[in-house]
Design a protein around this motif. Structure first.
Motif, PDB file in Angstrom:
ATOM      1  N   SER A  50       0.993  -0.978   0.160  1.00  0.00           N
ATOM      2  CA  SER A  50       0.264   0.061   0.181  1.00  0.00           C
ATOM      3  C   SER A  50       0.879   1.151   0.105  1.00  0.00           C
ATOM      4  N   CYS A  51       1.940   1.306   0.838  1.00  0.00           N
ATOM      5  CA  CYS A  51       2.862   2.318   0.961  1.00  0.00           C
ATOM      6  C   CYS A  51       3.378   2.673  -0.503  1.00  0.00           C
ATOM      7  N   GLY A  52       3.535   1.952  -1.498  1.00  0.00           N
ATOM      8  CA  GLY A  52       3.920   1.835  -2.914  1.00  0.00           C
ATOM      9  C   GLY A  52       3.121   3.057  -3.675  1.00  0.00           C
ATOM     10  N   VAL A  53       2.056   3.288  -3.178  1.00  0.00           N
ATOM     11  CA  VAL A  53       1.022   4.249  -3.954  1.00  0.00           C
ATOM     12  C   VAL A  53       1.367   5.593  -3.716  1.00  0.00           C
ATOM     13  N   THR A  54       2.405   5.717  -2.487  1.00  0.00           N
ATOM     14  CA  THR A  54       2.426   6.918  -1.900  1.00  0.00           C
ATOM     15  C   THR A  54       3.495   7.713  -2.552  1.00  0.00           C
ATOM     16  N   ARG A  55       3.807   9.043  -2.189  1.00  0.00           N
ATOM     17  CA  ARG A  55       5.239   9.731  -2.830  1.00  0.00           C
ATOM     18  C   ARG A  55       6.259   9.419  -2.015  1.00  0.00           C
ATOM     19  N   TYR A  56       6.148   8.807  -0.761  1.00  0.00           N
ATOM     20  CA  TYR A  56       7.166   8.535   0.380  1.00  0.00           C
ATOM     21  C   TYR A  56       6.987   7.063   0.705  1.00  0.00           C
ATOM     22  N   ILE A 194       1.087  11.207   2.425  1.00  0.00           N
ATOM     23  CA  ILE A 194       1.052   9.694   2.547  1.00  0.00           C
ATOM     24  C   ILE A 194      -0.482   9.403   3.075  1.00  0.00           C
ATOM     25  N   ALA A 195      -0.854  10.177   4.112  1.00  0.00           N
ATOM     26  CA  ALA A 195      -2.302   9.882   4.481  1.00  0.00           C
ATOM     27  C   ALA A 195      -3.349  10.193   3.386  1.00  0.00           C
ATOM     28  N   LEU A 196      -3.180  11.230   2.713  1.00  0.00           N
ATOM     29  CA  LEU A 196      -4.026  11.446   1.738  1.00  0.00           C
ATOM     30  C   LEU A 196      -4.077  10.278   0.660  1.00  0.00           C
ATOM     31  N   ALA A 197      -2.992   9.899  -0.063  1.00  0.00           N
ATOM     32  CA  ALA A 197      -2.878   8.996  -0.993  1.00  0.00           C
ATOM     33  C   ALA A 197      -3.641   7.692  -0.139  1.00  0.00           C
ATOM     34  N   LEU A 198      -3.297   7.337   0.991  1.00  0.00           N
ATOM     35  CA  LEU A 198      -4.010   6.200   1.383  1.00  0.00           C
ATOM     36  C   LEU A 198      -5.409   6.217   1.586  1.00  0.00           C
ATOM     37  N   ILE A 199      -6.035   7.521   1.947  1.00  0.00           N
ATOM     38  CA  ILE A 199      -7.418   7.720   2.110  1.00  0.00           C
ATOM     39  C   ILE A 199      -8.014   7.666   0.783  1.00  0.00           C
ATOM     40  N   ASN A 200      -7.444   8.299  -0.347  1.00  0.00           N
ATOM     41  CA  ASN A 200      -7.692   7.889  -1.727  1.00  0.00           C
ATOM     42  C   ASN A 200      -7.881   6.745  -2.244  1.00  0.00           C
ATOM     43  N   SER A 201      -7.144   5.904  -1.568  1.00  0.00           N
ATOM     44  CA  SER A 201      -7.293   4.479  -1.765  1.00  0.00           C
ATOM     45  C   SER A 201      -8.426   3.672  -1.315  1.00  0.00           C
TER      46      SER A 201
END
Length: 203
Positions: A50-56, A194-201
């Protein structure tokens, strides 16, 4: 009499063959079940993926991997933990900036810039708090509306953090003070991203 003995012997032989055959199929079935058992992704693997979809991704995994048992493979729980970590960092950053404003002897322009940063960080903390509250009650018919609100608030928090960094760069703040503020704000902004990317997922 002899015929009866032979018949009995044949029966026992057939029974032994049947028992052996059944035992073989039971073992084979067990082996097949073990070999073709669905592979459930562990919490740690789920977080890394899941962290792979984030910028960091490295920072994401570093901060969230400790919560693997809590997160397991739940995207909502992952986003919730990420948001919680972001809020904690935003709150500690706000406290740090407030202390700088009180303890340092600052020129008027420096003081104004840091005051602006304090205000934008207060807004950021407020928006992250509202997001956390909404995340705790996502079940129900208002899911889409609540998700939209959370995304808006977290995006606004990220904008506030960027504004604080811009203010410290654009104004003549002492180099050491600027570097201290920036080091904190950069981390918070990355965690918010990171939080925003995971929320968007979350679907």
């Amino acid at each position: 009499m002899a015929s009866s003995a032979v018949s009995k012997q044949s029966y026992c032989h057939s029974l032994a063959i049947l028992s052996t055959t059944l035992a073989f199929f039971c073992v084979a079935k067990t082996c097949l079940a073990e070999n073709f058992k669905p592979q459930v992704e562990s919490g740690d693997d789920f977080i890394k993926t899941s962290c792979g979809v984030t910028r960091y991704p490295d920072l994401c995994y570093e901060k969230l991997s400790a919560y693997a048992d809590t997160i397991q493979d739940n995207p909502t729980q992952l986003a919730n933990v990420s948001l919680s970590e972001t809020l904690k960092n935003a709150e500690s950053t706000l406290i740090m900036v407030q202390k700088l404003l009180k303890k340092r002897k600052l020129r008027p322009r420096e003081a104004d810039a840091i005051k602006e940063c304090v205000e934008t960080m207060k807004d950021s903390v407020d928006e992250l708090q509202k997001s956390m509250l909404a995340m705790s009650d996502l079940e129900g018919p208002d899911f889409d509306m609540e998700m939209s609100n959370i995304q808006t608030w977290v995006s606004a928090a990220l904008t506030d953090e960027d504004t604080c960094m811009d203010d410290s760069e654009e104004n003549s703040i002492d180099g050491k003070v600027k570097d201290t503020i920036r080091s904190y704000i950069v981390t918070v902004a990355q965690l918010t991203s990171i939080a925003l990317a995971l929320i968007n997922s979350i679907h």
